[in-house]
Enzyme design. Sequence first.
Site, PDB file in Angstrom:
ATOM      1  N   ASP A   1      53.580   1.367  -5.304  1.00 18.88           N
ATOM      2  CA  ASP A   1      54.197   1.324  -3.986  1.00 18.88           C
ATOM      3  C   ASP A   1      53.240   1.873  -2.930  1.00 18.88           C
ATOM      4  OD1 ASP A   1      56.085   1.187  -1.988  1.00 18.88           O
ATOM      5  OD2 ASP A   1      57.646   2.185  -3.132  1.00 18.88           O
TER       6      ASP A   1
ATOM      7  N   ASP B   1      63.002  -2.808   1.666  1.00 21.25           N
ATOM      8  CA  ASP B   1      63.994  -2.466   0.654  1.00 21.25           C
ATOM      9  C   ASP B   1      65.330  -3.164   0.898  1.00 21.25           C
ATOM     10  OD1 ASP B   1      62.091  -0.808  -0.367  1.00 21.25           O
ATOM     11  OD2 ASP B   1      63.128   1.064   0.098  1.00 21.25           O
TER      12      ASP B   1
END
Length: 505
Positions: A270, A331
């Site tokens: 990430d 997200d």
Amino acid sequence: MSRALFTATALAAASLCAASPAAAKTAFDGVWLFDKAPPMPGVTMMEVRSKGAKIEGHVTTLWYGPIEMMNPRIQDGRLLFEARNINDRDHPTRPWSVSLDKGQAHLKGRIWASEVDTQGYRGTTKDAKARTFRFTALPPLGQPIPGKLATTPPMGWSSWNKFAEHIDDRTVRAMADAMVSTGLRDAGYLYINIDDGWQGKRDANDMLQPNEKFPDMKALTAYVHSKGLKIGIYSSQGPRTCAGYEGSYGHVAQDAKSFADWGFDYLKYDLCSGEWFYADADRVKRSYHEMGAALQATGRDILFSLCEYGRFDVGSWGRDVGGQLWRTTGDITDDYETMTKIGFDKNGNPAHAGPHGWNDPDMLEIGNGGMSAAEYRTHMTLWAMSAAPLMMGHDLRETSAETLALLTNRRVIAVDQDARGVQGKAVRKQGALEVWAKPLADGRVALALFNRGAESASLELTAADAGFSSVTQVEDLWSGATAAILPTSYTVPAHGAVMIAVKGQ
């Protein structure tokens, strides 16, 4: 940050270390130390110097290294400046200020989601040297890394949507048990993935250790493997992960070896604080290639999931850096508006998807309770039509019969897992209704009819939607019912979906 700016910042850091309180030309000049700043972004030091009317300086953080002071000036007895504010198009910079009171420096500012409001005290050149951020060189972009994993989109479970960073060994084991007992494993869900929150500190040899919630990683991976499952882990190319834990910055090869030695089969990588250092396409690619090559060098098959939110047309180069899936968006959250915005509009270029490389519109929210049954059916239909990875995100121990039926429908899963690997796409839109088509390996075509409106609506599906002149067989993929011809029309509830497979000529 440009290469020139990056270099200038590093040089500034080095030269500012030479400053001392005795050489101060403004009341703010010198080294200031912060011991009680919040962990995000983890302010440790401020260094300021002036020459005439010109002021220079930066704030050192654990997350982003040195944050350069932009347009520093003294006004009404305070030092004011702006700082680059990553990942926020509406606020590319944020105002910061420093005020002095009784020998203390009061620093206030904001960067991304982090508020800074902390007191600091004067330090020395020796203190500054100890707290200076240590940059690491990013290797050049290497040759494309051949892929051999993920012939179909990965399926499994990830901890983040339900547990965030509050995850531990016991819960991971419980999820593995539930994956088996519910029949989810036998339906094709194989990965149990630990997201952010497992990391501890580095030892004397700079080897990253798990925190107290994960006492024995090798024992944990062995347990998950004993269930006929695979297991994944999480890291970031930045100094800190999204939840503020230790990242892989400066320790990429070392961490890849640890992941392999522990027995992991999957890595989600990430960008997080790494976006401060790797802010353009070239450096982002190089940072992912660095880890992709490090994973390959371990000799262990580790699925590589790129999480950089769809930037820089990631699908066009994701395979080259060793990735088998790459996020196409920010997200997901457990609501219809976000899910559909991601699934319909941010699910990646279909041309980039296929065996060994998949567009990833993020994890499933099915079972978390924020959407209706019809909306969750749309969620599953849309991800299956998109050949998306199917990573569940709810507590598997609390899987209702309704949720289990959605997640284990073999016909729907088969569309997602079809060997041809085509990502479906819209072929017709009529108001709030969309018709999607996905060619399958057996010659059939999966068709999905989505109703994005707030009222029930009807529409006819035609042979032409599937690219046929006529239809010879129809199968309802949710119910299993079959017919020889298409019905006159399909009625779809608000926010609902119909999904069929047709054979034709």
